[in-house]
Write a protein that holds these residues in place. Structure first.
Motif, mmCIF file in Angstrom:
data_model
loop_
_atom_site.group_PDB
_atom_site.id
_atom_site.type_symbol
_atom_site.label_atom_id
_atom_site.label_comp_id
_atom_site.label_asym_id
_atom_site.label_seq_id
_atom_site.Cartn_x
_atom_site.Cartn_y
_atom_site.Cartn_z
ATOM 1 N N GLU A 178 0.804 -1.165 0.210
ATOM 2 C CA GLU A 178 0.000 -0.028 -0.024
ATOM 3 C C GLU A 178 0.606 1.332 -0.129
ATOM 4 O OE1 GLU A 178 -3.261 0.300 -0.159
ATOM 5 O OE2 GLU A 178 -3.645 -1.749 -0.125
ATOM 6 N N ASP A 179 2.134 0.972 0.336
ATOM 7 C CA ASP A 179 3.247 2.329 0.499
ATOM 8 C C ASP A 179 3.655 2.271 -0.769
ATOM 9 O OD1 ASP A 179 5.251 3.952 0.734
ATOM 10 O OD2 ASP A 179 5.234 3.580 2.946
ATOM 11 N N ARG A 180 3.410 3.496 -1.622
ATOM 12 C CA ARG A 180 4.026 3.459 -3.102
ATOM 13 C C ARG A 180 5.471 3.295 -3.219
ATOM 14 N NH1 ARG A 180 1.679 7.067 -7.988
ATOM 15 N NH2 ARG A 180 3.000 5.963 -9.618
ATOM 16 N N ARG A 181 6.097 3.984 -1.929
ATOM 17 C CA ARG A 181 7.497 4.133 -2.001
ATOM 18 C C ARG A 181 8.114 2.853 -2.014
ATOM 19 N NH1 ARG A 181 7.834 7.638 3.152
ATOM 20 N NH2 ARG A 181 6.065 6.144 3.743
ATOM 21 N N ARG A 223 18.259 6.647 -8.872
ATOM 22 C CA ARG A 223 18.773 7.699 -9.459
ATOM 23 C C ARG A 223 17.428 8.832 -9.720
ATOM 24 N NH1 ARG A 223 21.902 4.675 -14.694
ATOM 25 N NH2 ARG A 223 23.573 4.095 -13.497
ATOM 26 N N ASP A 224 16.360 8.379 -9.703
ATOM 27 C CA ASP A 224 15.209 9.100 -9.720
ATOM 28 C C ASP A 224 15.122 10.038 -8.601
ATOM 29 O OD1 ASP A 224 14.248 7.260 -8.175
ATOM 30 O OD2 ASP A 224 12.305 6.884 -9.410
ATOM 31 N N MET A 225 15.643 9.598 -7.460
ATOM 32 C CA MET A 225 15.607 10.327 -6.136
ATOM 33 C C MET A 225 16.852 11.222 -5.922
ATOM 34 S SD MET A 225 13.899 7.463 -3.714
ATOM 35 C CE MET A 225 13.758 8.583 -2.487
ATOM 36 N N GLN A 268 7.929 -2.006 7.561
ATOM 37 C CA GLN A 268 7.794 -0.858 6.471
ATOM 38 C C GLN A 268 8.930 0.196 6.944
ATOM 39 O OE1 GLN A 268 4.386 1.485 7.401
ATOM 40 N NE2 GLN A 268 4.436 2.298 5.158
ATOM 41 N N ARG A 269 9.114 0.475 8.199
ATOM 42 C CA ARG A 269 10.178 1.317 8.842
ATOM 43 C C ARG A 269 11.722 0.983 8.337
ATOM 44 N NH1 ARG A 269 14.129 2.335 12.117
ATOM 45 N NH2 ARG A 269 14.006 0.208 12.881
ATOM 46 N N ILE A 270 11.813 -0.289 8.265
ATOM 47 C CA ILE A 270 13.156 -0.836 7.834
ATOM 48 C C ILE A 270 13.512 -0.609 6.583
ATOM 49 C CG2 ILE A 270 14.629 -2.831 7.747
ATOM 50 C CD1 ILE A 270 13.307 -3.457 10.606
ATOM 51 N N LEU A 271 12.259 -0.927 5.717
ATOM 52 C CA LEU A 271 12.562 -0.952 4.296
ATOM 53 C C LEU A 271 12.756 0.440 3.784
ATOM 54 C CD1 LEU A 271 10.044 -3.698 3.046
ATOM 55 C CD2 LEU A 271 12.498 -3.829 3.332
ATOM 56 N N LEU A 272 12.001 1.307 4.255
ATOM 57 C CA LEU A 272 11.991 2.907 3.845
ATOM 58 C C LEU A 272 13.568 3.276 4.385
ATOM 59 C CD1 LEU A 272 8.535 4.267 4.630
ATOM 60 C CD2 LEU A 272 9.537 3.512 2.636
ATOM 61 N N LEU A 273 14.051 2.816 5.487
ATOM 62 C CA LEU A 273 15.184 3.097 5.835
ATOM 63 C C LEU A 273 16.245 2.538 4.915
ATOM 64 C CD1 LEU A 273 17.432 4.111 7.855
ATOM 65 C CD2 LEU A 273 17.288 1.901 8.972
ATOM 66 N N GLN A 274 16.159 1.289 4.338
ATOM 67 C CA GLN A 274 16.881 0.957 3.411
ATOM 68 C C GLN A 274 16.990 1.738 1.998
ATOM 69 O OE1 GLN A 274 18.867 -1.439 3.215
ATOM 70 N NE2 GLN A 274 19.082 -2.494 1.164
ATOM 71 N N LEU A 275 15.664 2.159 1.674
ATOM 72 C CA LEU A 275 15.464 2.988 0.475
ATOM 73 C C LEU A 275 16.195 4.258 0.756
ATOM 74 C CD1 LEU A 275 14.179 3.438 -2.069
ATOM 75 C CD2 LEU A 275 12.273 4.456 -0.896
#
Length: 425
Positions: free
Chosen positions: A143-146, A404-406, A391-398
């Motif tokens: 559900e989190d698009r990121r 490149r688009d970020m 979810q928090r851990i994956l966003l930390l990984q990101l």
């Protein structure tokens, strides 16, 4: 399948140990687009077109001067994927039969084809379980698009009654084959930023991929050096591949969920040992065990271990394997996280457990984070607190590996792990 092996072990590079699932339903959105709708409404008839968009590939929809994301009901799609699976029956039958939950050989299953630049997340289920146990977590994470736009979800399916080092070796092979089949880290540096998420025994498999024990694991388990055994070449090779692992350079992060790092008190109970004695093991495993006992020469202390090769025995806190594994440090280049459920809301965590694993067993020092999920039992994968932490851990990984688009105008740099992998390619 002629490409597979009789005992379910790794075969040729094209053995199908990595594939996109053929059972999942893909969420899609059907949109009616009408050009110049106000003008058409004033006319005699309307013309338009129906546009079908798939969730993991579709761009936003242009409406006027805005771009609007398409809406999807992925929950319904996931639910349809699980219909008629006879889940519990298949999982326990697979455990006793020494196969995966659906009777196939161990393999890595991808939800979707790999998207260049997406970092893989490998989910590894626990004992007498299956990839379907991750359904609710995956549904919420997507559900989190990121997360949806920057990660690929892979699931490892394996025979959970097999020896832990053997299953870990199969997982290693499956990941290597997957990365190589996608062109390797040179072709896509994101393949060098893999996250492993292991539940229970799955966490122990993950740990086996990020340690460098040298001879310590074998010596501690067998009680004597490998050089003192008279073994044929095939047995010696399998022992070295399973008991002398090295860290996989592609793995950057590991999430341990309900993992018996120091063993499970449940596995030490008589009923668990009885259940463990009823399982079937691959022919290659049993033949290797006999060869080891025969090759031990005048030693007799290994005889009683021949029938104690399965995962249930290994996860006992009293087993030689489980007493040795926690003493071997995890590669310092790998970032680790622990999620530990406990029943109720105990004031003293030293006496808390989740019904299978005690807090003291699941706790390990040196992790980047540890979350204690209170009022949760061992199967905590669907707990909202557990899902939010993943979810928090994956966003930390990101955040630590932005694509490149970020990062406008900058090139993506592979981590030290990925660089080592690329250097070997």
């Amino acid at each position: 399948d002629p490409a597979g092996t009789a005992d379910g072990g790794p075969a040729a590079p094209d053995d199908g140990s990595f594939s996109v699932s053929d059972k999942l339903r893909v969420p899609a959105s059907l949109l009616l687009e009408i050009d110049n709708p106000r003008e058409q409404v004033a006319g005699d008839h309307l013309t338009g077109r129906l546009v079908l968009r798939v969730m993991d590939e579709s761009p936003d929809t242009p409406i006027g001067h805005a771009r609007v994301p398409a809406e999807y009901d992925q929950t319904a799609a996931r639910a349809l994927s699980l219909v008629d699976t006879a889940l519990w029956t298949k999982e326990y039958r697979g455990f006793f039969d020494g196969t995966t939950y659906d009777g196939t050989r161990p393999r890595l299953i991808a939800m979707t084809p790999h998207h260049h630049g997406n970092m893989p997340v490998v989910f590894i289920h626990g004992t007498a379980s299956s990839p379907y146990r991750w359904a609710i977590m995956v549904n919420d994470l997507l559900e989190d698009r990121r997360i949806r736009d920057h990660f690929d979800f892979w699931f490892f399916s394996y025979a959970t009654s097999n020896p832990i080092p053997y299953s870990a070796w199969q997982l290693r092979h499956a990941i290597t084959q997957a990365v190589d089949s996608l062109g390797g880290v040179k072709a896509d540096p994101a393949l060098g930023h893999i996250t492993l998420v292991g539940h229970s025994q799955g966490g122990l498999l993950a740990r086996m991929l990020v340690i460098n024990p040298g001879s310590r694991l074998w010596d501690g388990t067998a009680g004597r050096p490998l050089s003192s055994f008279h073994l044929n070449d095939s047995t010696r090779e399998l022992v070295r591949e399973t008991m002398f692992p090295t860290p996989m350079p592609e793995i950057q992060r590991v999430v341990f969920i309900s993992t018996p790092q120091h063993g499970s008190y449940l596995a030490a109970m008589s009923i668990a040992r009885f259940v463990g004695s009823m399982v079937s093991l691959p022919v290659r495993v049993t033949e290797t065990a006999r060869d080891i006992v025969t090759g031990a020469g005048d030693s007799t202390h290994l005889n009683n271990r021949v029938l104690r090769l399965g995962s249930v025995y290994a996860m006992s806190p009293h087993s030689a394997f489980m007493r040795t594994l926690p003493t071997i440090p995890i590669d310092p280049d790998v970032q680790t996280h622990s999620i530990i459920p406990v029943c109720g809301d105990p004031r003293d965590l030293t006496h808390a457990d989740d019904g299978v694993v005690s807090y003291e067993s699941a706790h390990i020092p040196g992790v980047q984070s540890e979350l204690v999920v209170r009022h949760s039992e061992h199967s905590t994968q669907s707990n909202p607190a557990t899902i939010a932490e993943v979810q928090r851990i994956l966003l930390l990984q990101l955040a630590q590996n932005p694509p490149r688009d970020m990062q406008p105008g900058t090139a993506r740099v592979a981590s030290g792990h990925a660089a080592r992998r690329a250097g070997r390619s």
